[in-house]
Design a protein around this motif. Structure first.
Motif, PDB file in Angstrom:
ATOM      1  N   UNK A   1       0.869  -1.174   0.000  1.00 26.57           N
ATOM      2  CA  UNK A   1       0.000   0.000   0.000  1.00 26.57           C
ATOM      3  C   UNK A   1       0.906   1.223   0.000  1.00 26.57           C
ATOM      4  N   UNK A   2       0.742   2.083  -1.006  1.00 30.14           N
ATOM      5  CA  UNK A   2       1.675   3.187  -1.224  1.00 30.14           C
ATOM      6  C   UNK A   2       0.964   4.538  -1.180  1.00 30.14           C
ATOM      7  N   UNK A   3       1.654   5.514  -0.644  1.00 29.98           N
ATOM      8  CA  UNK A   3       1.217   6.907  -0.653  1.00 29.98           C
ATOM      9  C   UNK A   3       2.364   7.737  -1.200  1.00 29.98           C
ATOM     10  N   UNK A   4       2.099   8.464  -2.267  1.00 34.05           N
ATOM     11  CA  UNK A   4       3.132   9.270  -2.934  1.00 34.05           C
ATOM     12  C   UNK A   4       4.343   8.418  -3.313  1.00 34.05           C
ATOM     13  N   UNK A   5       4.086   7.220  -3.791  1.00 35.25           N
ATOM     14  CA  UNK A   5       5.141   6.331  -4.245  1.00 35.25           C
ATOM     15  C   UNK A   5       5.905   5.626  -3.146  1.00 35.25           C
TER      16      UNK A   5
ATOM     17  N   UNK B   1     -12.576   4.573  -6.694  1.00 34.23           N
ATOM     18  CA  UNK B   1     -11.456   4.916  -7.577  1.00 34.23           C
ATOM     19  C   UNK B   1     -10.967   6.349  -7.412  1.00 34.23           C
ATOM     20  N   UNK B   2     -11.764   7.219  -6.788  1.00 31.32           N
ATOM     21  CA  UNK B   2     -11.299   8.573  -6.522  1.00 31.32           C
ATOM     22  C   UNK B   2     -10.320   8.618  -5.352  1.00 31.32           C
ATOM     23  N   UNK B   3     -10.262   7.509  -4.609  1.00 29.42           N
ATOM     24  CA  UNK B   3      -9.408   7.462  -3.422  1.00 29.42           C
ATOM     25  C   UNK B   3      -8.286   6.446  -3.604  1.00 29.42           C
ATOM     26  N   UNK B   4      -8.627   5.240  -4.034  1.00 23.62           N
ATOM     27  CA  UNK B   4      -7.650   4.158  -4.178  1.00 23.62           C
ATOM     28  C   UNK B   4      -7.573   3.692  -5.620  1.00 23.62           C
ATOM     29  N   UNK B   5      -6.379   3.325  -6.045  1.00 23.10           N
ATOM     30  CA  UNK B   5      -6.203   2.759  -7.384  1.00 23.10           C
ATOM     31  C   UNK B   5      -5.295   1.543  -7.299  1.00 23.10           C
ATOM     32  N   UNK B   6      -5.588   0.551  -8.133  1.00 23.99           N
ATOM     33  CA  UNK B   6      -4.729  -0.621  -8.259  1.00 23.99           C
ATOM     34  C   UNK B   6      -3.791  -0.390  -9.429  1.00 23.99           C
ATOM     35  N   UNK B   7      -2.507  -0.437  -9.173  1.00 25.13           N
ATOM     36  CA  UNK B   7      -1.504  -0.207 -10.207  1.00 25.13           C
ATOM     37  C   UNK B   7      -0.700  -1.468 -10.440  1.00 25.13           C
ATOM     38  N   UNK B   8      -0.302  -1.707 -11.691  1.00 20.67           N
ATOM     39  CA  UNK B   8       0.523  -2.859 -12.024  1.00 20.67           C
ATOM     40  C   UNK B   8       1.911  -2.455 -12.515  1.00 20.67           C
ATOM     41  N   UNK B   9       2.142  -1.147 -12.588  1.00 17.22           N
ATOM     42  CA  UNK B   9       3.469  -0.681 -12.988  1.00 17.22           C
ATOM     43  C   UNK B   9       4.486  -1.032 -11.908  1.00 17.22           C
ATOM     44  N   UNK B  10       5.601  -1.637 -12.325  1.00 21.97           N
ATOM     45  CA  UNK B  10       6.659  -2.036 -11.391  1.00 21.97           C
ATOM     46  C   UNK B  10       6.134  -2.974 -10.309  1.00 21.97           C
ATOM     47  N   UNK B  11       5.149  -3.783 -10.664  1.00 15.54           N
ATOM     48  CA  UNK B  11       4.584  -4.731  -9.711  1.00 15.54           C
ATOM     49  C   UNK B  11       3.247  -4.251  -9.180  1.00 15.54           C
ATOM     50  N   UNK B  12       2.309  -5.170  -8.896  1.00 12.78           N
ATOM     51  CA  UNK B  12       0.984  -4.771  -8.418  1.00 12.78           C
ATOM     52  C   UNK B  12       1.044  -4.126  -7.040  1.00 12.78           C
ATOM     53  N   UNK B  13       0.252  -3.084  -6.857  1.00 12.26           N
ATOM     54  CA  UNK B  13       0.191  -2.411  -5.564  1.00 12.26           C
ATOM     55  C   UNK B  13      -1.088  -1.582  -5.500  1.00 12.26           C
ATOM     56  N   UNK B  14      -1.490  -1.257  -4.284  1.00 14.19           N
ATOM     57  CA  UNK B  14      -2.619  -0.363  -4.054  1.00 14.19           C
ATOM     58  C   UNK B  14      -2.061   1.006  -3.717  1.00 14.19           C
ATOM     59  N   UNK B  15      -2.566   2.032  -4.426  1.00  8.89           N
ATOM     60  CA  UNK B  15      -2.053   3.376  -4.212  1.00  8.89           C
ATOM     61  C   UNK B  15      -3.168   4.319  -3.801  1.00  8.89           C
ATOM     62  N   UNK B  16      -2.820   5.278  -2.967  1.00  2.95           N
ATOM     63  CA  UNK B  16      -3.737   6.364  -2.667  1.00  2.95           C
ATOM     64  C   UNK B  16      -3.632   7.382  -3.799  1.00  2.95           C
ATOM     65  N   UNK B  17      -4.768   7.858  -4.256  1.00  2.00           N
ATOM     66  CA  UNK B  17      -4.796   8.729  -5.425  1.00  2.00           C
ATOM     67  C   UNK B  17      -3.884   9.939  -5.263  1.00  2.00           C
ATOM     68  N   UNK B  18      -3.116  10.234  -6.317  1.00  4.91           N
ATOM     69  CA  UNK B  18      -2.247  11.413  -6.314  1.00  4.91           C
ATOM     70  C   UNK B  18      -3.046  12.706  -6.314  1.00  4.91           C
TER      71      UNK B  18
END
Length: 296
Positions: free
Chosen positions: A28-32, A50-67
């Motif tokens: 789980x990542x915030x600001x990378x 989706x306005x708060x959390x996003x699932x990203x697959x770049x450089x490996x799957x992770x959950x990110x807090x929206x930028x």
């Protein structure tokens, strides 16, 4: 483990409280920056907002807090809204322990918070939670006695279990020393002049999974030597009674179900540091030490 000896029961407790190592979970990542872990199933649910959390697959799957959430205040409000919604759906047991108490989310404990969130919701994002535990003890000749508290039967978690003289979580905006003084005053009516003689003795950390929630915890440990004349008193009602036990009795009790589990770990650390458990006579000595300091 019913027929196991003291050493085996303690090692079993250590393994249960330090059983999570990140396998199969998403960062789980915030600001990378990774600040926690989340199970894949929980990540899928959170990503629906989706306005708060996003699932990203770049450089490996992770959950990110929206930028798009640029400030700690914006992040805190957004995450709080999601967690309040999940609480209403009654699908995650940890959210039923809602306390209206905020914890800071940070990269390192010493860094400024990236956001603050409800204490009961932190395990859904696997962010470390920090607390303070105080070993209250006195010396009588060569013998050490420890003050033990029994938790109130009205406590929402671990009611009636044995606990430290004083202990508590570090709320948002609070520091370690501030929390120590507060808990000493509120729980055991320890005067600040005595509480301020407590000495830092490192940390005890552990991590485990329960009901899709990931509990990553770090306790700042302090030793407080008290005079023979000291007598703790029940303060805010979180404790119902105090006992003064010889260290041998405390040692035996941490291998039972009587102690709040994380208190048993902190006391085990105290026993090791004070030579009450010796490497030549304890077969699991190395395992004890290793499992008192799990990675977060």
């Amino acid at each position: 483990m019913a027929s196991a000896g003291w050493s085996e029961r303690v090692l079993d407790l250590l393994h249960r409280l330090n059983s999570f190592h990140g396998a199969g979970c998403l960062p789980f990542c915030v600001q990378g920056q990774r600040v926690g872990w989340v199970t894949p199933a929980v990540a899928q649910v959170l990503a629906q907002d989706s306005d708060v959390f996003t699932l990203s697959k770049d450089s490996g799957p992770r959950l990110e807090l929206s930028d798009r959430l640029c400030s700690p205040q914006d992040r805190s409000r957004a995450v709080q809204g999601v967690m309040e919604g999940l609480r209403g759906r009654n699908i995650y047991p940890c959210l039923q322990e809602w306390r209206d108490e905020l914890y800071d989310v940070k990269g390192l404990f010493s860094e400024p918070p990236l956001l603050s969130m409800e204490r009961a919701a932190t395990p859904l994002l696997g962010v470390p939670r920090y607390g303070v535990h105080v070993n209250g003890f006195l010396r009588r000749g060569d013998n050490i006695f420890m003050w033990i508290a029994r938790r109130s039967l009205t406590k929402p978690n671990h009611p009636g279990k044995l606990d430290h003289l004083a202990a508590g979580g570090i709320s948002a905006g609070s520091g370690v020393w501030e929390t120590l003084l507060k808990e000493c005053t509120e729980e055991a009516c320890i005067p600040e002049s005595l509480a301020s003689t407590a000495r830092p003795a490192g940390t005890v950390s552990y991590a485990y999974e329960q009901d899709s929630a990931l509990y990553l915890e770090c306790q700042f440990v302090y030793d407080l030597e008290v005079p023979e004349s000291f007598q703790p008193r029940v303060g805010d009602g979180e404790v119902q009674e105090f006992y003064l036990w010889p260290l041998d009795k405390v040692r035996g009790a941490i291998a039972t179900q009587e102690f709040k589990p994380n208190c048993a770990l902190v006391i085990l650390d105290f026993l090791i540091r004070n030579g009450h458990i010796q490497p030549d006579t304890e077969k699991f000595y190395n395992k004890f030490v290793e499992n008192l300091h799990g990675p977060l």
